[in-house]
Scaffold this motif. Structure first.
Motif, mmCIF file in Angstrom:
data_model
loop_
_atom_site.group_PDB
_atom_site.id
_atom_site.type_symbol
_atom_site.label_atom_id
_atom_site.label_comp_id
_atom_site.label_asym_id
_atom_site.label_seq_id
_atom_site.Cartn_x
_atom_site.Cartn_y
_atom_site.Cartn_z
ATOM 1 N N ALA A 97 0.822 -1.214 0.000
ATOM 2 C CA ALA A 97 0.000 0.000 0.000
ATOM 3 C C ALA A 97 0.851 1.258 0.000
ATOM 4 C CB ALA A 97 -0.912 0.001 1.222
ATOM 5 N N PHE A 98 0.330 2.264 -0.681
ATOM 6 C CA PHE A 98 0.937 3.595 -0.676
ATOM 7 C C PHE A 98 -0.175 4.611 -0.456
ATOM 8 C CE2 PHE A 98 3.432 0.792 -3.286
ATOM 9 C CZ PHE A 98 4.740 1.052 -2.888
ATOM 10 N N VAL A 99 0.018 5.489 0.514
ATOM 11 C CA VAL A 99 -0.869 6.639 0.652
ATOM 12 C C VAL A 99 -0.089 7.853 0.161
ATOM 13 C CG1 VAL A 99 -2.104 8.143 2.258
ATOM 14 C CG2 VAL A 99 -2.230 5.650 2.528
ATOM 15 N N ILE A 100 -0.711 8.598 -0.737
ATOM 16 C CA ILE A 100 -0.063 9.760 -1.351
ATOM 17 C C ILE A 100 -1.029 10.939 -1.244
ATOM 18 C CG2 ILE A 100 0.859 10.735 -3.494
ATOM 19 C CD1 ILE A 100 1.588 7.841 -4.318
ATOM 20 N N ALA A 101 -0.553 12.059 -0.724
ATOM 21 C CA ALA A 101 -1.401 13.234 -0.522
ATOM 22 C C ALA A 101 -0.662 14.487 -0.973
ATOM 23 C CB ALA A 101 -1.783 13.363 0.956
ATOM 24 N N ARG A 108 -5.962 13.105 -0.889
ATOM 25 C CA ARG A 108 -5.111 11.926 -0.749
ATOM 26 C C ARG A 108 -5.719 10.742 -1.485
ATOM 27 N NH1 ARG A 108 -4.340 10.027 5.091
ATOM 28 N NH2 ARG A 108 -3.998 12.245 5.438
ATOM 29 N N VAL A 109 -4.853 9.813 -1.865
ATOM 30 C CA VAL A 109 -5.322 8.525 -2.376
ATOM 31 C C VAL A 109 -4.547 7.416 -1.681
ATOM 32 C CG1 VAL A 109 -5.968 9.393 -4.661
ATOM 33 C CG2 VAL A 109 -3.690 8.454 -4.297
ATOM 34 N N ALA A 110 -5.190 6.261 -1.581
ATOM 35 C CA ALA A 110 -4.513 5.042 -1.134
ATOM 36 C C ALA A 110 -4.508 4.082 -2.314
ATOM 37 C CB ALA A 110 -5.241 4.425 0.054
ATOM 38 N N PHE A 111 -3.317 3.674 -2.732
ATOM 39 C CA PHE A 111 -3.190 2.701 -3.812
ATOM 40 C C PHE A 111 -2.629 1.410 -3.234
ATOM 41 C CE2 PHE A 111 -0.808 0.277 -6.902
ATOM 42 C CZ PHE A 111 -1.688 0.223 -7.971
ATOM 43 N N VAL A 112 -3.253 0.299 -3.589
ATOM 44 C CA VAL A 112 -2.774 -1.004 -3.120
ATOM 45 C C VAL A 112 -2.604 -1.940 -4.307
ATOM 46 C CG1 VAL A 112 -3.270 -3.038 -1.700
ATOM 47 C CG2 VAL A 112 -3.938 -0.762 -0.903
ATOM 48 N N SER A 113 -1.452 -2.559 -4.396
ATOM 49 C CA SER A 113 -1.260 -3.684 -5.304
ATOM 50 C C SER A 113 -1.196 -4.941 -4.442
ATOM 51 C CB SER A 113 0.033 -3.522 -6.103
ATOM 52 O OG SER A 113 0.242 -4.671 -6.914
#
Ligand SMILES: [Zn+2]
Length: 695
Positions: A97-101, A108-113
């Motif tokens: 997971a990456f949270v980027i704001a 902000r978004v949370a991206f999960v692979s």
């Protein structure tokens, strides 16, 4: 005609279900109406788009967590083979997971692979619900993006829709819970680790790791369009490097289109396949500690892989002598490319974080001529799969062959004419199963998410489909036409995102009815519909306008069917204990040899050992203490489960292929597990091999 077709469908469905026996319903199922609108979701806040012009200041956080489900006796998800059940672990599955704001606009978004075959709708529903319990409305459907790596070597049973549980023998709550909680925990860690940092980007072509597995279908695309591209696959890897202002490297995230089918359909060990191993290689190089709350996370995410296979020598041949070697070859290429891009990434992402999300009733989209043939409007269709889906793709052959036309169906089954198997809406597709018309609710979802995220000048175009190469190009071009003028310069198709509903080909590829076209549920104009609806998101994002949320997907938690076997109890011979050794180590080994230890043990379903391990390879220190040098997720180890000796006895086998880098010295193997008594109580146990030397 309808009656006739229904009758023929029933017969073809019977073929499809051959060998599949579904048990009783866990609860009374009921029809679920899909509301046409919902007001219970927040719309996007209006923030001046220009506030983030020139921005290169981000808040970034990364997190990783274990999502490995039942390692024995659960059907595996991907190849649709009933006899392919889990029987151990080669690599653990993880959510990255990456949270980027961006402070400039407060978004902000949370991206999960995630190392999964698919992200199913219920996973997104439950992950967002858990996040909202913790963080309120900070995380919603709109700013959480979950994408599957598409490994075909993970346990299944995690969809609420029948189509994806058929060959698994139904729904599996234990696996779904492990996946949902693991994704949630990864996001929580990324959230907690949020701090100021930079994101740099690099991209380059990786040309020897993939081929198009349906070139005939690709060739149906217009010559003038094909002439614009050097290849019939998308070879571009786009990579982000995330580094905190302290200098701490917190992770990397890249997208490259290739199927997770290096491991074949006769494999029974849980594996992240080529992307899982590429992540492992990067993380090992960076010293990742999988037990830590903050550590380096390397995500190899999936993109427009619909017609793209890692088996570059055709069929199931990835170049290795076996599945493991083929997986390693593909992973090493992806890792090498990613490492080179990572080490040279100096271009900052520029701009703010933004996003738009909509649920679309995909079987009822009116598509304007500008998105179809320029002449006529068309509508999408009730979800159905074509008979060539049963053939499987080249890297997982099944029943029959690809490219089956209705005339071919007639030649095999004289009773069926083209009128029996085709509908006006679905065009060339000889229908084998119409999921959308099954009662009491469809066998695959039709209310589906489309999502558009911008991370500065990079746009993530996320759909719940496996997008073919040319379909991906058309979709990127549609979004780029709208967002290019406002600063977006890079585009990525995020594959298998937020839900799952098969493939998405171009109209021309659809006519070929290869596996990918047969698996394009909503008919010949599905891509056109997605282009149209995604463009609406792009326009709204460009103009800083909200979008209506669309209909709410069903919650089918009520209505799951399963015949999954639970563990009744664990047994062993009376003169043995759980954890005692059946086959012990030799006195000594050389590097390159494989140590094999067999233990009396419990069933792995008793405790998934999330964020833990079923095995340890331990090395003796000079002071007599022991250090762990390998766990069950390491490449050189396998944990294998088998029923043996008696009705409820488990043989738990640990293998360690001693790497060339192993230090000479004294070693032992430890196995951990849990056994279940007849009364149902659970008991942890462990056992050791004898000590042995490596020279
Ligand atoms: Zn696929």
């Amino acid at each position: 005609m309808r009656t006739s077709r229904q009758k023929s469908l029933n017969v073809l469905v019977s073929i499809f279900l051959a060998g599949v026996v579904l048990g009783g319903s866990a609860c009374r199922s009921r029809a679920v109406d899909v509301p046409t609108a919902s007001i219970d979701r927040p719309v996007e806040a209006s923030v001046s788009a220009s506030a983030c012009a020139g921005n290169t200041s981000f808040l970034i956080g990364s997190g990783i967590y274990d999502i490995t489900g039942p390692a024995a006796e659960l059907g595996m998800m991907g190849y649709a083979r009933i006899d392919q059940k889990t029987a151990g672990i080669h690599m653990r599955l993880r959510a990255r997971a990456f949270v980027i704001a961006t402070p400039c606009n407060g978004k902000r978004v949370a991206f999960v692979s995630a190392d999964l075959g698919q992200v199913f709708q219920v996973m997104k529903q439950q992950v967002v619900a858990k996040l909202q319990t913790t963080y309120g409305q900070m995380y919603t459907d709109a700013n959480v993006m979950l994408s599957a790596t598409h490994t075909h070597s993970g346990p299944g049973g995690t969809s609420h829709y029948a189509l994806y549980n058929l060959t698994i023998l139904g729904f599996d709550q234990q696996n779904l819970d492990a996946v949902v909680d693991g994704i949630y925990q990864a996001i929580v860690r990324a959230h907690n680790n949020l701090d100021a940092g930079t994101i740099t980007v690099a991209s380059g072509d990786l040309t020897d790791a993939s081929i198009n597995r349906s070139p005939e279908a690709y060739r149906r695309n217009p010559e003038a369009e094909r002439a614009q591209y050097a290849s019939n696959i998308n070879t571009l890897m786009i990579l982000l490097r995330l580094q905190k202002r302290t200098g701490l490297e917190i992770g990397t995230l890249n997208w490259f289109a290739v199927h997770g089918t290096s491991m074949g359909n006769d494999n029974h060990l849980i594996s992240g396949d080529n992307k899982g191993y590429a992540s492992y290689l990067f993380e090992k190089a960076k010293g990742t500690n999988y037990f830590a709350d903050e550590t380096f996370v390397a995500a190899f995410a999936q993109s427009d892989e619909g017609d793209v296979t890692p088996n570059i020598y055709g069929g199931t041949n990835g170049g290795g002598a076996n599945d493991f070697e083929s997986t390693a070859l593909s992973a090493q290429k992806q890792y090498n490319k990613a490492r080179a891009l990572y080490d040279s990434a100096t271009e900052s992402l520029v701009g703010g974080v933004d996003y738009r999300h909509v649920y679309v009733k995909m079987d009822a989209v009116q598509v304007a001529p500008v998105w179809t043939d320029g002449v006529s409007p068309y509508t999408t269709c009730t979800a159905a799969i074509g008979i060539s889906m049963l053939a499987g793709a080249e890297d997982g052959p099944g029943f029959g062959r690809e490219g089956f036309t209705c005339k071919d169906v007639h030649n095999v089954w004289k009773a069926f004419t083209c009128a029996d198997t085709q509908t006006a809406c679905q065009g060339e597709k000889p229908i084998v199963l119409e999921m959308g018309s099954q009662q009491p609710f469809p066998w695959s979802p039709e209310v589906l998410p489309l999502q558009l995220v911008t991370l500065g000048n990079l746009a993530l175009v996320a759909t719940p489909f496996e997008v073919t190469t040319m379909a991906g190009r058309r979709l990127r071009n549609a979004v780029l036409t709208t967002l290019g003028p406002v600063g977006v310069t890079r585009m990525v198709i995020v594959g298998l995102a937020n839900a799952y509903a098969g493939y998405m080909t171009t109209r021309e590829e659809y006519a070929q009815q290869d596996y990918e076209g047969a698996s394009t549920h909503f008919g010949p104009w599905q891509l056109s519909a997605v282009q149209q609806e995604m463009d609406k998101l792009a326009v709204a994002l460009r103009d800083n306008l909200p979008v209506a949320p669309g209909p709410t997907p069903r919650d089918l938690s009520c209505c799951q069917v399963t015949v999954q076997t639970g563990v009744v109890f664990d047994d062993k011979p009376p003169d043995q204990r759980f954890g005692s050794v059946i086959t012990d180590a030799n006195a000594s080994y050389s590097r390159g040899q494989t140590v094999t230890i067999v233990f009396w043990g419990g069933h792995p379903k008793n405790n998934l050992r999330i964020q833990d391990s079923f095995l340890q390879v331990q090395q003796k220190n000079a002071d007599g203490t022991w250090s762990v040098v390998a766990y069950d997720w390491d490449w050189e180890t396998t944990y294998t489960w088998a029923r043996d000796h008696c009705f409820a006895c488990s043989h738990n086998t640990v293998q360690w292929t001693i790497p060339s880098t192993a230090a000479p010295g004294t070693y032992r193997i430890r196995h951990d597990g849990t056994w279940k008594s007849v009364s149902g109580s659970m008991h942890p146990y462990f056992g050791f091999s004898r000590e042995f030397t490596v020279d």
